[in-house]
Design an enzyme around this catalytic site. Structure first.
Site, PDB file in Angstrom:
ATOM      1  CD  GLU A 270      38.133  44.125  32.007  1.00 33.96           C
ATOM      2  OE1 GLU A 270      37.508  45.217  32.002  1.00 33.96           O
ATOM      3  OE2 GLU A 270      39.362  44.050  32.132  1.00 33.96           O
TER       4      GLU A 270
ATOM      5  N   GLY B 189      35.142  28.945  48.979  1.00 32.10           N
ATOM      6  CA  GLY B 189      35.958  28.997  50.178  1.00 32.10           C
ATOM      7  C   GLY B 189      36.016  30.420  50.681  1.00 32.10           C
ATOM      8  N   GLY B 190      36.770  30.630  51.730  1.00 31.34           N
ATOM      9  CA  GLY B 190      36.908  31.959  52.296  1.00 31.34           C
ATOM     10  C   GLY B 190      37.911  32.805  51.538  1.00 31.34           C
TER      11      GLY B 190
ATOM     12  CG  ASP C 241      37.777  34.662  40.095  1.00 26.14           C
ATOM     13  OD1 ASP C 241      37.085  34.926  41.094  1.00 26.14           O
ATOM     14  OD2 ASP C 241      39.007  34.465  40.142  1.00 26.14           O
TER      15      ASP C 241
ATOM     16  CB  ALA D  19      50.006  39.929  36.856  1.00 27.55           C
TER      17      ALA D  19
ATOM     18  CB  THR E 145      32.212  39.470  38.147  1.00 27.01           C
ATOM     19  OG1 THR E 145      32.891  39.019  39.316  1.00 27.01           O
ATOM     20  CG2 THR E 145      31.729  38.282  37.337  1.00 27.01           C
TER      21      THR E 145
ATOM     22  CG  HIS F 299      42.678  38.228  40.418  1.00 30.79           C
ATOM     23  ND1 HIS F 299      42.463  36.883  40.625  1.00 30.79           N
ATOM     24  CD2 HIS F 299      42.365  38.842  41.579  1.00 30.79           C
ATOM     25  CE1 HIS F 299      42.034  36.693  41.869  1.00 30.79           C
ATOM     26  NE2 HIS F 299      41.973  37.859  42.469  1.00 30.79           N
TER      27      HIS F 299
END
Length: 208
Positions: free
Chosen positions: A74, A21-22, A96, A64, A47, A62
């Site tokens: 990571e 999605g946007g 993500d 949290a 990423t 993110h």
């Protein structure tokens, strides 16, 4: 679409789920809700790289939002290794996101200006990025039963055409990457204003 119905679907479980999605469409939140409500162990592959203050703030937000018992990996470039590592410690893996990974991968290939100016090099970039995705999909297909990878990515093809060639190359390759992952995914959700629509299910049932 009722997310509780999708939790049942995750418990089947599908091998690969794609959310696209946007910006600010609710992709990451939807992915995290699917993972949490599945009741299964979760690993998160991040990423993003903290290249500036804004990105550091985004990363912190993110972090949290994730459950304290999630494993976080990571990895800005090497997705195959990250997925294999995550599958050892969790049943549900959130990646993500592909959008940031592709940007990282692009700039790891060398001089961005040369990439813009040399069509042969840009063609190699197209092929190289898709090869990376094909290897990733092969690894996902070989994961142990009961493992689910949720991939988050952006749909960047609905906006204006970028004014510079590197932006157009990036947009085009991301579109091809998204198509490749969508074809392999069990479920593909288009996120709009926080709502997830299972477009693969609609595609499979569509008739003239």
């Amino acid at each position: 679409m009722n997310i509780n119905n999708e939790v049942t679907a995750l418990n089947d479980p599908p091998r690969l789920v794609l959310l696209l999605g946007g910006a600010r469409s609710g992709k990451s939140t939807f992915a995290e809700r699917l993972a949490v409500q599945s009741g299964r162990s979760v690993a998160f592959i991040a990423t993003a790289i903290a290249t500036d203050e804004d990105m550091r703030d985004r990363i912190a937000r993110h972090q949290a939002s994730r459950a304290a018992n999630w494993q976080t990996i990571e990895e800005p470039l090497h997705l195959v290794n990250a997925v294999q590592q995550a599958a050892v410690v969790a049943d549900v893996i959130i990646l993500d996101c592909l959008t940031v990974w592709l940007s990282n991968w692009l700039f790891s290939q060398g001089d961005a200006e040369q990439l813009e100016e040399d069509t042969a090099i840009s063609a190699q970039y197209y092929a190289g990025a898709l090869q990376e995705i094909d290897v990733l999909l092969q690894v996902v297909a070989q994961l142990a039963p009961g493992k689910t990878l949720i991939v988050v990515t952006n749909e960047v093809g609905l906006g204006i055409v970028p004014a510079y060639s590197l932006g157009r190359i990036y947009r085009d390759v991301l579109g091809l990457v998204n198509q490749r992952v969508a074809a392999a995914a069990t479920r593909v959700y288009l996120m709009i204003a926080g709502l997830g629509v299972d477009i693969k299910r609609l595609h499979e049932t569509a008739t003239l």
